[in-house]
Design a protein around this motif. Structure first.
Motif, short mmCIF file in Angstrom:
data_model
loop_
_atom_site.label_atom_id
_atom_site.label_comp_id
_atom_site.label_asym_id
_atom_site.label_seq_id
_atom_site.Cartn_x
_atom_site.Cartn_y
_atom_site.Cartn_z
N VAL A 152 0.83 -1.21 0.00
CA VAL A 152 0.00 0.00 0.00
C VAL A 152 0.86 1.26 0.00
CG1 VAL A 152 -1.88 -1.18 1.19
CG2 VAL A 152 -0.19 0.08 2.53
N ASP A 153 2.17 1.09 0.09
CA ASP A 153 3.07 2.24 0.17
C ASP A 153 4.26 2.01 -0.76
OD1 ASP A 153 4.11 4.64 0.93
OD2 ASP A 153 5.00 3.89 2.80
N LEU A 154 4.04 2.23 -2.04
CA LEU A 154 5.09 1.97 -3.04
C LEU A 154 5.93 3.22 -3.25
CD1 LEU A 154 2.77 -0.07 -5.39
CD2 LEU A 154 4.83 -0.97 -4.25
N PRO A 155 7.18 3.06 -3.64
CA PRO A 155 8.06 4.22 -3.76
C PRO A 155 7.73 5.08 -4.97
CG PRO A 155 9.20 2.23 -4.43
CD PRO A 155 7.88 1.79 -3.89
N GLY A 156 7.93 6.38 -4.80
CA GLY A 156 7.70 7.34 -5.89
C GLY A 156 8.97 7.51 -6.71
N TYR A 157 8.78 7.82 -7.97
CA TYR A 157 9.90 8.17 -8.85
C TYR A 157 9.58 9.52 -9.48
CZ TYR A 157 12.96 8.47 -12.80
OH TYR A 157 13.89 8.93 -13.71
N GLU A 158 10.57 10.39 -9.55
CA GLU A 158 10.32 11.72 -10.11
C GLU A 158 11.53 12.18 -10.90
OE1 GLU A 158 8.79 14.39 -7.22
OE2 GLU A 158 8.64 16.08 -8.61
N THR A 159 11.27 12.74 -12.04
CA THR A 159 12.32 13.43 -12.79
C THR A 159 11.64 14.62 -13.47
OG1 THR A 159 14.13 13.14 -14.36
CG2 THR A 159 12.07 12.06 -14.92
N ARG A 160 12.41 15.42 -14.16
CA ARG A 160 11.86 16.63 -14.78
C ARG A 160 10.64 16.30 -15.67
NH1 ARG A 160 13.35 18.59 -19.66
NH2 ARG A 160 14.99 17.01 -19.69
N LEU A 162 7.90 14.68 -14.99
CA LEU A 162 7.31 13.34 -14.89
C LEU A 162 7.42 12.83 -13.45
CD1 LEU A 162 8.31 10.57 -17.38
CD2 LEU A 162 8.70 10.21 -14.97
N ARG A 163 6.36 12.20 -12.95
CA ARG A 163 6.43 11.56 -11.62
C ARG A 163 5.51 10.36 -11.60
NH1 ARG A 163 4.19 15.69 -12.03
NH2 ARG A 163 6.00 16.90 -11.57
N GLY A 164 5.81 9.43 -10.70
CA GLY A 164 4.96 8.25 -10.65
C GLY A 164 5.37 7.29 -9.57
N THR A 165 5.01 6.03 -9.77
CA THR A 165 5.15 4.99 -8.76
C THR A 165 5.85 3.78 -9.37
OG1 THR A 165 3.06 5.71 -7.80
CG2 THR A 165 3.83 3.54 -7.17
N VAL A 166 6.85 3.29 -8.66
CA VAL A 166 7.49 2.04 -9.10
C VAL A 166 6.71 0.88 -8.47
CG1 VAL A 166 9.60 0.68 -9.20
CG2 VAL A 166 9.70 3.19 -9.32
N VAL A 167 5.98 0.16 -9.30
CA VAL A 167 5.08 -0.89 -8.82
C VAL A 167 5.84 -2.19 -8.56
CG1 VAL A 167 2.99 -2.20 -9.39
CG2 VAL A 167 3.18 0.20 -10.09
N LEU A 168 6.70 -2.55 -9.51
CA LEU A 168 7.43 -3.81 -9.41
C LEU A 168 8.83 -3.60 -9.98
CD1 LEU A 168 6.08 -6.44 -8.37
CD2 LEU A 168 6.03 -7.25 -10.71
N GLY A 169 9.83 -4.23 -9.35
CA GLY A 169 11.19 -4.12 -9.87
C GLY A 169 11.80 -2.77 -9.56
N GLU A 170 12.63 -2.28 -10.48
CA GLU A 170 13.42 -1.09 -10.21
C GLU A 170 13.46 -0.15 -11.42
OE1 GLU A 170 17.26 -2.08 -8.66
OE2 GLU A 170 18.05 -0.07 -9.00
N LEU A 171 13.35 1.15 -11.14
CA LEU A 171 13.49 2.17 -12.18
C LEU A 171 14.53 3.18 -11.70
CD1 LEU A 171 12.61 3.50 -14.84
CD2 LEU A 171 10.79 4.67 -13.57
#
Ligand code: MN
Length: 319
Positions: A152-160, A162-171
């Motif tokens: 229920v608490d997935l990590p966020g990813y952000e760059t210029r 664009l932003r979002g959520t890493v659901v599975l694996g790694e970005l």
């Protein structure tokens, strides 16, 4: 969710050839999922020519639609199911004793190992939208213990832009806590209106992008909701521009090394694996697939198998 197709075809997936960068539109198939008020889903994996993207071997988008999802207990083998709701909520129960609701922003991840069963039910006549994906378990991990986890608490990813959520694996160094068995990525990303940016990728992964809303260009290709854009391997980054803003789901992973045969809700290595799994579900099911409590013994019977013996076929070379 289940593959409720009443006449599923057997899909054989030969280990892929390394393609290098491509941009290929994989058009969705509309699949009705049983019943009088049947749900329509758009299926883009497995696709003729591109059966897998990394270990991702199945991709359905259901909705947005007002419907009642009633998927009775059914079995799985050789895979992880990834349920990622975009709208609405779904109650998940399984044979390892789970009973949870899943809502937008939350991940349900179920690992079948050699056999598990589950059900998925929505509140009556509710607005539903979401993705159901399967991740094939690599040889050596296909016999791990059946398991379920909810995040229920997935990590966020952000760059210029664009932003979002890493659901599975790694970005790009941001890692989901969800259990995986091969190197991969699955992320939902919101692209700002007016953005002109890049998403960092792994060169050894193959990738694909599905649009969930809005329009954008990905690697120069205009993309809107519907097709899955297959991007091949060999990219360090993905150029993305959007005038309107867009929401995408990015899939990727190391090209899957093993041959697969997929039929109905089973992933195996051979036609015989599938025949055995089907027979064991039909005979009794409990020994291999356990029991989902609360359904009074109701379950989805396996459809008849097509009168063919399938062997893994080679992936079509991209043109
Ligand atoms: Mn299922």
């Amino acid at each position: 969710m289940s593959n409720l197709d009443v006449r599923p075809t057997e899909t054989a997936c030969h280990a892929p050839e390394h393609s290098g960068p491509v941009a290929e539109f994989l058009q969705p198939r509309e699949v009705p999922l049983g019943g009088i008020r049947s749900m329509q889903v758009k299926r883009t994996l497995p696709h003729r020519g591109v059966p897998t993207v990394g270990a991702w071997c199945f991709l359905d988008q259901f909705g947005p639609q007002r419907t009642t999802m009633t998927v009775l207990p059914h079995p799985h083998t050789g895979l992880q199911t990834v349920t990622w709701p975009l709208q609405g909520e779904i109650r998940h129960r399984d044979s390892v004793g789970s009973d949870v609701m899943v809502r937008p922003g939350q991940l349900n991840l179920m690992t079948s190992g050699p056999g598990i069963s589950h059900s998925e039910v929505s509140p009556p006549e509710s607005m539903l939208d979401g993705l159901q994906l399967w991740v094939a378990l690599p040889t050596g991990s296909d016999s791990v213990a059946p398991a379920f986890e909810q995040h229920v608490d997935l990590p966020g990813y952000e760059t210029r832009g664009l932003r979002g959520t890493v659901v599975l694996g790694e970005l790009a160094g941001t890692r989901s806590p969800a259990t995986t068995y091969s190197p991969l990525v699955g992320a939902q990303l919101d692209v700002d209106a007016g953005a002109m940016t890049t998403i960092p990728l792994r060169r050894d992964f193959e990738h694909a992008v599905l649009v969930l809303g809005g329009t954008l260009t990905v690697a120069g290709a205009p993309l809107e909701p519907g097709p899955l854009l297959y991007l091949g391997t060999g990219r360090d980054e993905l150029p993305v521009t959007s005038t309107t803003g867009a929401t995408i789901f990015l899939l990727g992973g190391e090209p899957f090394p093993d041959d697969l045969v997929m039929w109905w809700n089973f992933v195996g290595r051979s036609h015989d694996d599938i025949v055995t799994a089907r027979e064991e579900w039909e005979r009794d099911g409990q020994h291999r697939f356990g029991v989902v409590a609360g359904h009074g013994g109701e379950r989805i019977p396996a459809p008849p198998m097509p009168p063919l013996r399938l062997t893994p076929r080679r992936r079509r070379r991209p043109t």
